[in-house]
Design a protein around this motif. Structure first.
Motif, mmCIF file in Angstrom:
data_model
loop_
_atom_site.group_PDB
_atom_site.id
_atom_site.type_symbol
_atom_site.label_atom_id
_atom_site.label_comp_id
_atom_site.label_asym_id
_atom_site.label_seq_id
_atom_site.Cartn_x
_atom_site.Cartn_y
_atom_site.Cartn_z
ATOM 1 N N THR A 128 -1.588 -2.339 2.508
ATOM 2 C CA THR A 128 -3.012 -2.516 2.803
ATOM 3 C C THR A 128 -3.879 -1.468 2.101
ATOM 4 N N ALA A 129 -3.269 -0.688 1.212
ATOM 5 C CA ALA A 129 -3.991 0.292 0.383
ATOM 6 C C ALA A 129 -4.717 1.345 1.215
ATOM 7 N N VAL A 130 -4.076 1.824 2.291
ATOM 8 C CA VAL A 130 -4.690 2.882 3.098
ATOM 9 C C VAL A 130 -3.799 4.116 3.186
ATOM 10 N N ALA A 131 -2.739 4.189 2.379
ATOM 11 C CA ALA A 131 -1.839 5.342 2.433
ATOM 12 C C ALA A 131 -2.589 6.643 2.141
ATOM 13 N N GLU A 145 -12.764 0.508 5.518
ATOM 14 C CA GLU A 145 -11.527 1.297 5.598
ATOM 15 C C GLU A 145 -10.891 1.168 6.972
ATOM 16 N N ARG A 146 -11.720 1.207 8.022
ATOM 17 C CA ARG A 146 -11.179 1.055 9.383
ATOM 18 C C ARG A 146 -10.495 -0.301 9.544
ATOM 19 N N GLN A 147 -11.116 -1.347 9.004
ATOM 20 C CA GLN A 147 -10.542 -2.680 9.161
ATOM 21 C C GLN A 147 -9.193 -2.773 8.455
ATOM 22 N N ARG A 148 -9.074 -2.155 7.290
ATOM 23 C CA ARG A 148 -7.795 -2.187 6.585
ATOM 24 C C ARG A 148 -6.727 -1.384 7.319
ATOM 25 N N VAL A 149 -7.127 -0.303 7.984
ATOM 26 C CA VAL A 149 -6.179 0.471 8.791
ATOM 27 C C VAL A 149 -5.692 -0.368 9.976
ATOM 28 N N VAL A 150 -6.609 -1.102 10.601
ATOM 29 C CA VAL A 150 -6.225 -1.948 11.728
ATOM 30 C C VAL A 150 -5.310 -3.076 11.263
ATOM 31 N N LEU A 151 -5.550 -3.599 10.073
ATOM 32 C CA LEU A 151 -4.644 -4.592 9.511
ATOM 33 C C LEU A 151 -3.259 -3.991 9.279
#
Length: 264
Positions: A128-131, A145-151
């Motif tokens: 999800t590209a949040v590393a 960014e928050r939404q991608r972390v939740v995903l």
């Protein structure tokens, strides 16, 4: 194909306000189904019923062939993940800590993570590209960014059924496309069933196997995007006049709103 989620004659109301009078919908394992409809038609309520957060007043809901009400919450959370429209943890967790929460249903009584748990979390963040956001406080991230972390948290949960409420609501066009592409890859590669509520008719039409249009307490139309997103159905459900084009790459329908429908 086996059924992942099934609503049979489901009725639900908030007090005296009826949301569904007779909801019938079946989603096969591995399908991507978009639930569409204007505000107030019950898209979020449908997802909350599917997740077990709400119980129907009448009718039956099944998850992988079992009555949803008979599945213990911890067991259900091993197979069903939910991505809400917005998440705001009560405490100052980092992005990594939020993603790790996805492993909670799989941990033992002591809550000790194994090497496999760490691997699943790391891979979820990479996909999800949040590393790169791992040490950042979650509440200091942008909405996208928050939404991608939740995903990533949902992916770390390793669900069989993924329920998403407006998953791209806070994302720009590039990241909207990336999220839908990711959902398709998860579904195809991992066999995950995806049910999402969306206001974006064009993205839903482009990526979903089926769309279900909710109107007046029931599913008014259910099928391939081209069969559901017609001028007549958009006039009925959204009260708009629209032209239906065709995506030159996919052949899927593209909705071009023209004007509000004339008052009946």
């Amino acid at each position: 194909m086996a059924s992942a989620l099934r609503f049979e004659s489901v009725a639900f109301a908030y007090g005296a306000t009826a949301v569904f009078t007779r909801l019938d919908l079946e989603v096969a394992e591995g399908e991507i189904v978009a639930v569409l409809g204007p505000n107030g038609t019950g898209k979020t309520t449908l997802l909350r019923l599917a997740s077990g957060a709400l119980a129907p007043d009448r009718g039956r809901i099944e998850i992988f062939g079992r009555s949803a009400g008979a599945i213990p919450p911890r067991e259900r959370s091993r197979s069903v993940a939910v991505v809400p429209q917005e998440s705001r943890p009560a405490f100052a967790f980092t992005a990594l800590e939020v993603v790790r929460m996805g492993r909670a249903p799989h941990l033992g009584l002591l809550g000790i993570e194994t090497a496999r748990d760490e691997k699943v979390v790391r891979e979820a963040m990479e996909r999800t590209a949040v590393a790169s956001l791992a040490t950042r406080p979650f509440l200091e991230l942008s909405g996208g960014e928050r939404q991608r972390v939740v995903l990533a948290r949902a992916l770390a949960q390793e669900p069989r059924l993924l329920l998403l409420d407006e998953p791209t609501a806070f994302l720009d066009l590039k990241h909207r496309l990336a999220v839908y592409d990711l959902l398709v890859r998860w579904s195809r590669e991992c066999g995950i069933t995806v049910v999402l509520a969306s206001h974006d008719l064009d993205l839903a039409a482009r990526f979903a196997d089926r769309v279900a249009l909710v109107h007046r307490g029931a599913v008014a139309a259910d099928g391939r995007p081209a069969d559901v997103l017609t001028k007549e159905m958009l006039r009925l459900a959204y009260e708009v006049e629209a032209e239906i084009g065709q995506d030159p790459t996919t052949g899927r329908p593209v909705v071009i709103p023209i004007a509000p429908s004339a008052a009946p």
